[in-house]
Scaffold this motif. Structure first.
Motif, PDB file in Angstrom:
ATOM      1  N   UNK A 237      11.379 -57.609   2.538  1.00  0.00           N
ATOM      2  CA  UNK A 237      12.459 -57.346   1.576  1.00  0.00           C
ATOM      3  C   UNK A 237      12.209 -55.942   1.048  1.00  0.00           C
ATOM      4  N   UNK A 238      13.214 -55.082   1.122  1.00  0.00           N
ATOM      5  CA  UNK A 238      12.932 -53.713   0.713  1.00  0.00           C
ATOM      6  C   UNK A 238      12.877 -53.577  -0.803  1.00  0.00           C
ATOM      7  N   UNK A 239      12.252 -52.487  -1.210  1.00  0.00           N
ATOM      8  CA  UNK A 239      12.009 -52.259  -2.620  1.00  0.00           C
ATOM      9  C   UNK A 239      13.310 -52.175  -3.413  1.00  0.00           C
ATOM     10  N   UNK A 240      14.344 -51.620  -2.801  1.00  0.00           N
ATOM     11  CA  UNK A 240      15.630 -51.524  -3.485  1.00  0.00           C
ATOM     12  C   UNK A 240      16.217 -52.888  -3.827  1.00  0.00           C
ATOM     13  N   UNK A 271      11.476 -48.753 -10.511  1.00  0.00           N
ATOM     14  CA  UNK A 271      12.254 -47.521 -10.719  1.00  0.00           C
ATOM     15  C   UNK A 271      11.433 -46.299 -10.320  1.00  0.00           C
ATOM     16  N   UNK A 272      10.171 -46.286 -10.741  1.00  0.00           N
ATOM     17  CA  UNK A 272       9.297 -45.153 -10.420  1.00  0.00           C
ATOM     18  C   UNK A 272       9.066 -45.043  -8.914  1.00  0.00           C
ATOM     19  N   UNK A 273       8.904 -46.188  -8.241  1.00  0.00           N
ATOM     20  CA  UNK A 273       8.697 -46.175  -6.794  1.00  0.00           C
ATOM     21  C   UNK A 273       9.938 -45.677  -6.066  1.00  0.00           C
ATOM     22  N   UNK A 278      11.083 -44.462  -2.000  1.00  0.00           N
ATOM     23  CA  UNK A 278      10.613 -45.657  -1.298  1.00  0.00           C
ATOM     24  C   UNK A 278      11.605 -46.816  -1.346  1.00  0.00           C
ATOM     25  N   UNK A 279      12.843 -46.541  -1.625  1.00  0.00           N
ATOM     26  CA  UNK A 279      13.838 -47.602  -1.770  1.00  0.00           C
ATOM     27  C   UNK A 279      13.938 -48.494  -0.535  1.00  0.00           C
ATOM     28  N   UNK A 280      13.801 -47.909   0.659  1.00  0.00           N
ATOM     29  CA  UNK A 280      13.964 -48.681   1.891  1.00  0.00           C
ATOM     30  C   UNK A 280      12.647 -49.218   2.447  1.00  0.00           C
ATOM     31  N   UNK A 281      11.528 -48.922   1.780  1.00  0.00           N
ATOM     32  CA  UNK A 281      10.235 -49.453   2.217  1.00  0.00           C
ATOM     33  C   UNK A 281      10.092 -50.902   1.755  1.00  0.00           C
ATOM     34  N   UNK A 285       5.641 -51.514  -1.711  1.00  0.00           N
ATOM     35  CA  UNK A 285       5.519 -50.089  -2.038  1.00  0.00           C
ATOM     36  C   UNK A 285       5.571 -49.819  -3.529  1.00  0.00           C
ATOM     37  N   UNK A 286       5.830 -50.829  -4.352  1.00  0.00           N
ATOM     38  CA  UNK A 286       5.718 -50.644  -5.803  1.00  0.00           C
ATOM     39  C   UNK A 286       4.287 -50.218  -6.158  1.00  0.00           C
ATOM     40  N   UNK A 287       3.331 -50.540  -5.289  1.00  0.00           N
ATOM     41  CA  UNK A 287       1.939 -50.102  -5.461  1.00  0.00           C
ATOM     42  C   UNK A 287       1.864 -48.596  -5.664  1.00  0.00           C
ATOM     43  N   UNK A 288       2.709 -47.849  -4.947  1.00  0.00           N
ATOM     44  CA  UNK A 288       2.660 -46.389  -5.013  1.00  0.00           C
ATOM     45  C   UNK A 288       3.007 -45.846  -6.392  1.00  0.00           C
ATOM     46  N   UNK A 289       3.815 -46.572  -7.149  1.00  0.00           N
ATOM     47  CA  UNK A 289       4.164 -46.086  -8.492  1.00  0.00           C
ATOM     48  C   UNK A 289       2.937 -46.080  -9.398  1.00  0.00           C
ATOM     49  N   UNK A 290       2.078 -47.088  -9.245  1.00  0.00           N
ATOM     50  CA  UNK A 290       0.850 -47.140 -10.036  1.00  0.00           C
ATOM     51  C   UNK A 290      -0.145 -46.081  -9.568  1.00  0.00           C
ATOM     52  N   UNK A 291      -0.280 -45.932  -8.251  1.00  0.00           N
ATOM     53  CA  UNK A 291      -1.198 -44.932  -7.716  1.00  0.00           C
ATOM     54  C   UNK A 291      -0.765 -43.522  -8.105  1.00  0.00           C
TER      55      UNK A 291
END
Length: 301
Positions: A237-240, A271-273, A278-281, A285-291
């Motif tokens: 399921x994509x991030x969007x 939102x940050x991701x 990264x909407x289509x990842x 990929x929400x992990x990337x917003x924290x990193x």
């Protein structure tokens, strides 16, 4: 390696967790001498087959391994670094497993002080509570001297289903804090969701029965490995979509007057991701917003 019958164990803190650990050690064949300031805890340890001592110093005298399960960092500091404490009275070559949930900085301080005394101090908190410990199903997490752990792992095995070495001093506690962090946020999120559903007229038991048969209980297996690898290529399921779905649930909750602060905070991370492209990842990929927020260069896809 000393055999169980000759490997002397001192156990400091004979409360609910420490008392059960002591019982399991005795049942496994270790000679254990325990200490606790509470008379009831001492009496229970005696009933379970342990010897007891009136002071920390008397308990640890001649011990090969010192274990402790203590109520607060202040008590840990006093027991190990205080007058007549463990480091002042334990023999050279002793190994200490500190099983409490304490602070990382304190674990490092005690480990450094212990090294000067030629004593190995390992932070070894356990994940799990009384029901898990009763069945010897807690998971031990260890930081510190790996050789000392290898020599005396059988002590932890007496009451643990697994023992995981995490590296240098303090790393066992870091992993325990991460575990509790995830657990408590998950638990609060469960409470928030149930309250939201109840506000809409659903019943908590019926919702829970459904949730127990859903994908949620297996999420850490289902998605955790690829999140840890920062692999977002298998788009379940994509991030969007997750961003959209959280918006729908938050808006519905707001219309009902149900507070969902955790949901709102989670959506901000999505939102940050999305702002990182990264909407289509995959929604991992929400992990990337924290990193990204802590200065790690984000992975775009």
């Amino acid at each position: 390696m000393a055999r169980k019958a000759t490997k002397k164990i001192a156990f400091l803190g004979l409360g609910r967790m420490g008392g059960l650990m002591t019982k399991h050690l005795v049942d496994a064949g270790f000679p254990v001498t325990g200490y606790d300031p509470a008379p009831k805890a001492v009496a229970a340890a005696k009933k379970n087959g342990a010897k007891t001592a009136r002071t920390v110093a008397a308990a640890v005298k001649g011990a090969d391994v010192v274990c402790s399960s203590l109520p607060s960092p202040a008590v840990v500091r006093d027991v190990y670094l205080g007058p007549k404490g463990v480091l002042e009275t334990a023999r050279r070559g002793a190994v200490c497993f500190e099983l409490s949930t304490s602070t990382v900085s304190l674990a490092k301080d005690v480990a450094e002080a212990a090294k000067k005394k030629r004593i190995a101090f390992l932070d070894a908190p356990v994940s799990g509570s009384i029901p898990h410990l009763e069945r010897k199903e807690v998971a031990a997490i260890v930081g510190g001297d790996q050789a000392a752990l290898k020599e005396h792992r059988d002590v932890l095995d007496a009451f643990s289903k697994s023992v995981t070495y995490m590296g240098k001093s303090g790393n066992g506690l870091i992993m325990k804090l991460v575990t509790n962090h995830i657990l408590n946020i998950h638990h609060s999120g469960m409470a928030e969701g149930l309250a939201f559903g109840m506000k809409a007229g659903l019943t908590a038991p019926k919702m829970m029965k459904f949730l127990q048969g859903s994908v949620i209980p297996m999420l850490i297996h289902y998605k955790g490995t690829t999140m840890a690898a920062r692999d977002y290529s298998n788009v379940i399921a994509n991030l969007g979509i997750s961003f959209k779905d959280l918006g729908l649930s938050i808006n519905e909750a707001n219309d009902l007057g149900a507070p969902v602060p955790l949901g709102a905070a989670a959506r901000q991370q999505y939102t940050s991701a999305m702002a990182l492209g990264l909407e289509d990842a995959d929604f991992n990929a929400v992990f990337e917003s924290f990193l990204n927020a802590m200065g790690t260069r984000p992975k775009r896809k």
